[in-house]
Design a protein around this motif. Structure first.
Motif, PDB file in Angstrom:
ATOM      1  N   TYR A  40      44.921  -4.515  -8.315  1.00 17.10           N
ATOM      2  CA  TYR A  40      45.486  -3.399  -8.483  1.00 17.10           C
ATOM      3  C   TYR A  40      46.297  -3.032  -9.830  1.00 17.10           C
ATOM      4  N   GLN A  41      46.607  -4.051 -10.440  1.00 20.13           N
ATOM      5  CA  GLN A  41      47.394  -4.162 -11.508  1.00 20.13           C
ATOM      6  C   GLN A  41      46.409  -3.735 -12.671  1.00 20.13           C
ATOM      7  N   LYS A  42      45.384  -4.244 -12.881  1.00 18.18           N
ATOM      8  CA  LYS A  42      44.372  -3.769 -13.759  1.00 18.18           C
ATOM      9  C   LYS A  42      43.728  -2.449 -13.719  1.00 18.18           C
ATOM     10  N   HIS A  43      43.796  -1.710 -12.634  1.00 17.10           N
ATOM     11  CA  HIS A  43      43.561  -0.338 -12.517  1.00 17.10           C
ATOM     12  C   HIS A  43      44.469   0.305 -12.860  1.00 17.10           C
ATOM     13  N   ALA A  44      45.728   0.161 -12.468  1.00 18.26           N
ATOM     14  CA  ALA A  44      46.775   1.095 -12.241  1.00 18.26           C
ATOM     15  C   ALA A  44      47.626   1.275 -13.613  1.00 18.26           C
ATOM     16  N   PHE A  45      47.734   0.093 -14.364  1.00 15.84           N
ATOM     17  CA  PHE A  45      48.430  -0.065 -15.543  1.00 15.84           C
ATOM     18  C   PHE A  45      47.427  -0.329 -16.938  1.00 15.84           C
ATOM     19  N   ASP A  46      47.850   0.384 -17.858  1.00 12.60           N
ATOM     20  CA  ASP A  46      47.131   0.133 -19.046  1.00 12.60           C
ATOM     21  C   ASP A  46      47.575  -0.903 -19.926  1.00 12.60           C
ATOM     22  N   LYS A  47      48.886  -1.679 -19.651  1.00  9.99           N
ATOM     23  CA  LYS A  47      49.496  -2.760 -20.226  1.00  9.99           C
ATOM     24  C   LYS A  47      50.155  -3.601 -19.177  1.00  9.99           C
ATOM     25  N   ARG A  48      49.623  -4.851 -19.222  1.00 10.03           N
ATOM     26  CA  ARG A  48      50.312  -5.827 -18.464  1.00 10.03           C
ATOM     27  C   ARG A  48      50.959  -7.046 -19.180  1.00 10.03           C
ATOM     28  N   ILE A  49      52.181  -7.395 -18.798  1.00 14.96           N
ATOM     29  CA  ILE A  49      52.816  -8.646 -19.575  1.00 14.96           C
ATOM     30  C   ILE A  49      53.178  -9.479 -18.652  1.00 14.96           C
ATOM     31  N   LEU A  50      52.308 -10.623 -18.552  1.00 16.58           N
ATOM     32  CA  LEU A  50      52.511 -11.577 -17.856  1.00 16.58           C
ATOM     33  C   LEU A  50      53.481 -12.724 -17.907  1.00 16.58           C
TER      34      LEU A  50
ATOM     35  N   LYS B 219      53.271 -15.745 -18.814  1.00 17.21           N
ATOM     36  CA  LYS B 219      52.894 -16.421 -20.029  1.00 17.21           C
ATOM     37  C   LYS B 219      52.882 -15.807 -21.321  1.00 17.21           C
ATOM     38  N   ASP B 220      52.955 -14.529 -21.223  1.00 15.22           N
ATOM     39  CA  ASP B 220      53.351 -13.757 -22.406  1.00 15.22           C
ATOM     40  C   ASP B 220      54.846 -13.682 -22.905  1.00 15.22           C
ATOM     41  N   VAL B 221      55.514 -13.493 -21.730  1.00 20.13           N
ATOM     42  CA  VAL B 221      56.888 -13.456 -21.840  1.00 20.13           C
ATOM     43  C   VAL B 221      57.595 -14.835 -22.537  1.00 20.13           C
TER      44      VAL B 221
ATOM     45  N   ASP C 201      57.229 -10.362 -30.392  1.00 20.06           N
ATOM     46  CA  ASP C 201      57.623  -9.266 -29.642  1.00 20.06           C
ATOM     47  C   ASP C 201      56.422  -8.917 -28.887  1.00 20.06           C
ATOM     48  N   PHE C 202      56.507  -7.997 -28.096  1.00 19.27           N
ATOM     49  CA  PHE C 202      55.366  -7.585 -26.998  1.00 19.27           C
ATOM     50  C   PHE C 202      54.560  -6.676 -27.814  1.00 19.27           C
ATOM     51  N   GLY C 203      54.744  -6.377 -28.983  1.00 15.56           N
ATOM     52  CA  GLY C 203      53.881  -5.348 -29.624  1.00 15.56           C
ATOM     53  C   GLY C 203      54.392  -3.992 -29.447  1.00 15.56           C
ATOM     54  N   ASP C 204      53.570  -2.898 -29.860  1.00 13.37           N
ATOM     55  CA  ASP C 204      54.098  -1.524 -29.800  1.00 13.37           C
ATOM     56  C   ASP C 204      53.618  -1.124 -28.333  1.00 13.37           C
ATOM     57  N   LEU C 205      54.978  -1.052 -27.509  1.00 10.25           N
ATOM     58  CA  LEU C 205      54.825  -0.777 -26.454  1.00 10.25           C
ATOM     59  C   LEU C 205      54.746   0.844 -25.944  1.00 10.25           C
ATOM     60  N   GLU C 206      55.239   1.395 -26.906  1.00 12.33           N
ATOM     61  CA  GLU C 206      55.400   3.110 -26.916  1.00 12.33           C
ATOM     62  C   GLU C 206      53.877   3.798 -26.927  1.00 12.33           C
TER      63      GLU C 206
END
Length: 206
Positions: free
Chosen positions: A12-22, A24-26, A37-42
């Motif tokens: 569901y995550q993959k289909h519902a969101f265009d960006k996932r921060i897991l 391991k990324d944090v 940082d987490f990149g350009d989230l805008e």
């Protein structure tokens, strides 16, 4: 922005969101500093973050934490058992932490020997661990250099949680902490006072 504390299945995550921060990324941004940082989230409309740890920090965020007098008394007592001079915290995390449970105890032995070689008798160590065999081994090997809480570790009881918080505060008062990889326990102790902090990792898993 909508914040919801809920776990969603990966598909569901993959289909519902265009960006996932897991998580391991944090970790790479906040803890290991591998990324700035987490990149350009805008540029994303829907973002999903999975994390068991902080994802924001501020220099004064930990100063508001005050411990009660009974816990402070326990912390003061354990610290008083350490020698005058340099004080070093050792946190060996085993059991359920997949990132740190396979770290050889020899990594910690090496660091302890290096500290003793440098400071001689003018150094002492506080050992916090959930592994009884590790505590026995290091205590037998380094004898009077090691101080620790002589209680069984039990995180499933109120007293066990209190004891863990006491040890966290003791570690925070050390000059330096040597810690098992990716343990939020020792990292939080470090953040309380911003003391020296070194995370030991299994080189075979890096």
């Amino acid at each position: 922005m909508l914040l919801i504390n809920i776990w969603l299945p990966y598909i569901y995550q993959k289909h519902a969101f265009d960006k996932r921060i897991l998580d391991k990324d944090v970790y790479k941004v906040v803890s290991s500093k591998e990324l700035p940082d987490f990149g350009d989230l805008e540029m994303y409309e829907h973002i999903y973050m999975v994390n068991y740890w902080r994802f924001w920090t501020h220099p004064e965020m930990w100063s508001v934490i005050k411990i009660n007098s009974s816990i402070q008394k326990e912390v003061d007592y354990l610290c008083s058992q350490l020698k005058m001079g340099r004080k070093v915290g050792i946190h060996f995390r085993g059991t359920d932490n997949i990132y740190s449970k396979d770290i050889p105890i020899e990594y910690f032995v090496k660091k302890i020997n290096e500290e003793i070689e440098k400071y001689g008798e003018n150094i002492s160590f506080y050992l916090a661990s959930d592994e009884i065999k590790v505590k026995e081994y290091l205590k037998n090997r380094f004898e009077n250099h090691i101080t620790m809480m002589n209680k069984p570790v039990c995180r499933n009881s109120k007293q066990g949680i209190v004891d863990a918080f006491i040890e966290m505060n003791v570690l925070s008062r050390m000059d330096k902490i040597y810690a098992s990889a990716r343990s939020s326990f020792s990292e939080l102790a470090h953040l309380f006072t911003n003391n020296e902090f070194e995370e030991l990792k299994n080189i075979n898993n890096v």
